[in-house]
Design an enzyme around this catalytic site. Structure first.
Site: not given
Ligand SMILES: NC(=O)c1ccc[n+]([C@@H]2O[C@H](COP(=O)([O-])OP(=O)(O)OC[C@H]3O[C@@H](n4cnc5c(N)ncnc54)[C@H](O)[C@@H]3O)[C@@H](O)[C@H]2O)c1
Length: 328
Positions: A31, A51, A75, A141, A206, A284
Site C-alpha cells: 500500500d 505505488d 484502487a 471508475y 439526494f 444516480d
Molecule cells: N467501499 C466500497 O463500498 C466499495 C464498493 C465497490 C468497490 N470497492 C472496491 O474495493 C476496493 C477497496 O475499497 P476501500 O473502500 O477499502 O478503499 P480504500 O480507499 O479504503 O482503500 C484503498 C487502498 O488502496 C491504496 N492505494 C491507492 N492507490 C494505490 C497505489 N497506486 N499503490 C498502492 N496502493 C494504493 C490506498 O492507500 C488505500 O489504502 C477498491 O478496489 C474499490 O474500488 C469498494
C-alpha cells in the site's frame, strides 16, 4: 497460504488482513498509504510502501513477498473524482493492476482475487442485476475496473492465472478493530454517523421523487465481514477449480432506501439526524440491487451480518471507539 494484500491499509483490505491472519494465513501488505493508514495494518504484518504505478517497485515487492495468492483491493474509488480526473483512475486502477499482473506472471504467482464494482454495469436495464447483464460503465471508475476484468480473462488464457473478480455494490460496517476511515468520506452510513458526531452540518438526501417505495434511491449493502468471507472462500475455490470462475456479484439483494438508512441510523444510535433534502444527482439510478445467487451457489457464500442493525451498529461502535479514525 502466503497472501499479498494490496490496499491492506484501506477500509476493506485491512479487514481482509485481519480475517486472513485469524485463519492462519501469512500476510504481506502492499500500500502506498495515499488513502490508507499505516495504523490500519495489523501489527506484526509487513507493510511494503509501494505505488503500483511504479512497475519496477511492484515487481520487486511481488518477488520479495513470494505470495501464493494476491488479493487486490488497492484502487482509487470515488466516482465523481474519476470524472474530473480520469487519468488518475486509469493510471492507478488499470495501469497499476497491469503492473501487478505482470509482476505476478514473472514471479509465477497464479491466484488472484480482484475488487471490481457494480459500476461496471452502468445504468442496468433490469433489477436485480445478474453477472451476465450488459457491462456499460458510465464513468471512468467503472471503465478502469472493467478493463481489468477483461485483462484478467486474457491472463488466464495465456499465462494460466486463476482469478475471481468480485463486483461489490455497497460495503458497510466494521469489526472491533477495523472500520471505515476514508478522506474524503463519501459513503452513506459513515457520512450519516459523522453528522451525528458533529463533523457535518446536515445529512443530505439526494432525490425524493424516485420511482421507489419511499421516493429515495435504493442501494444494496453488504457487511464488510461478509464481503471478506467471500474472498476467503474464493481463495479456497481457486485451489479446487481448474478454470477461473470469473465475475461474481456480492450483494444482499434486499436493498435499503436512503430513508430506511436514516431510520436505521436513528434507531441504532438513539439520536436524531439533521436532514436536508436536495435534488437528485446526475447519474444516480433509482435502484441498484445485486443478484448474488452465483456467489451463493458456486462459492457457498452465506452473508450472516448484513442486516441494517449490524452494519450501522458495528460502524457506530467503531467510530465511537475511534472518533478520529486511525488518526491519533
Ligand atoms: N467501499 C466500497 O463500498 C466499495 C464498493 C465497490 C468497490 N470497492 C472496491 O474495493 C476496493 C477497496 O475499497 P476501500 O473502500 O477499502 O478503499 P480504500 O480507499 O479504503 O482503500 C484503498 C487502498 O488502496 C491504496 N492505494 C491507492 N492507490 C494505490 C497505489 N497506486 N499503490 C498502492 N496502493 C494504493 C490506498 O492507500 C488505500 O489504502 C477498491 O478496489 C474499490 O474500488 C469498494
Amino acid at each position: 497460504m502466503r497472501v499479498l494484500v494490496t490496499g491492506g491499509a484501506g477500509y476493506i483490505g485491512s479487514v481482509a488482513v485481519e480475517l486472513l491472519v485469524a485463519r492462519g494465513d501469512t500476510v504481506v501488505v502492499l500500500d502506498n498509504l495515499w488513502r490508507g493508514h499505516a495504523a490500519a495494518v495489523l501489527s506484526g504484518v509487513a507493510l511494503l510502501n509501494v505505488d503500483l504505478r511504479d512497475a519496477p517497485g511492484t515487481r520487486e515487492a511481488v518477488r520479495s513477498a513470494r505470495p501464493d495468492a494476491v488479493m487486490h483491493f488497492a484502487a482509487a474509488t470515488i466516482v465523481p473524482e474519476s470524472v474530473t480526473d480520469p487519468a488518475a483512475y486509469f493510471g492507478i486502477n488499470t495501469v497499476g493492476t497491469h503492473n501487478l499482473l505482470v509482476a505476478m506472471r514473472d514471479a509465477a504467482v497464479k491466484r488472484f482475487v480482484f475488487s471490481s464494482t457494480a459500476a461496471v454495469y452502468g445504468e442496468p436495464a433490469s433489477i436485480p442485476i445478474r453477472e451476465d447483464a450488459a457491462t456499460q460503465p458510465i464513468n471512468p471508475y467503472g471503465r478502469s475496473k472493467l478493463i481489468v476484468e477483461q485483462m484478467l480473462a486474457w491472463h488466464a488464457a495465456a499465462y494460466g492465472l486463476t482469478y475471481v473478480a468480485f463486483r461489490y455494490f455497497n460495503v458497510a460496517g466494521a469489526t472491533v478493530t477495523h472500520g471505515e476511515h476514508h478522506t474524503p468520506e463519501t459513503h452513506v452510513i459513515p457520512v450519516a454517523l459523522l453528522t451525528l458526531l458533529g463533523r457535518r452540518d446536515r445529512f443530505r438526501v439526494f432525490g425524493t421523487d424516485y420511482p421507489t417505495r419511499d421516493g429515495t434511491a435504493i442501494r444494496d449493502y453488504v457487511h464488510v465481514v461478509d464481503l471478506v468471507e467471500a474472498h476467503l472462500l474464493a481463495l479456497d475455490a481457486l485451489d479446487r477449480l481448474d478454470d477461473s470462475p470469473g465475475a461474481f456479484n456480492l450483494g444482499s439483494r434486499d436493498g435499503f432506501s436512503v430513508k430506511e438508512i436514516v431510520a436505521g441510523v436513528e434507531r441504532v444510535t438513539g439520536r436524531t439526524l439533521p436532514i436536508e433534502y436536495a435534488p437528485r444527482r446526475a447519474g444516480d439510478p433509482p435502484a441498484l440491487i445485486a443478484d448474488s445467487a452465483r456467489a451463493r451457489d458456486v462459492l457457498s457464500w452465506t452473508p450472516k451480518h448484513s442486516t441494517l442493525s449490524e452494519m450501522i451498529g458495528s460502524a457506530w461502535e467503531w467510530l465511537q471507539r475511534h472518533p478520529n479514525g486511525y488518526r491519533h
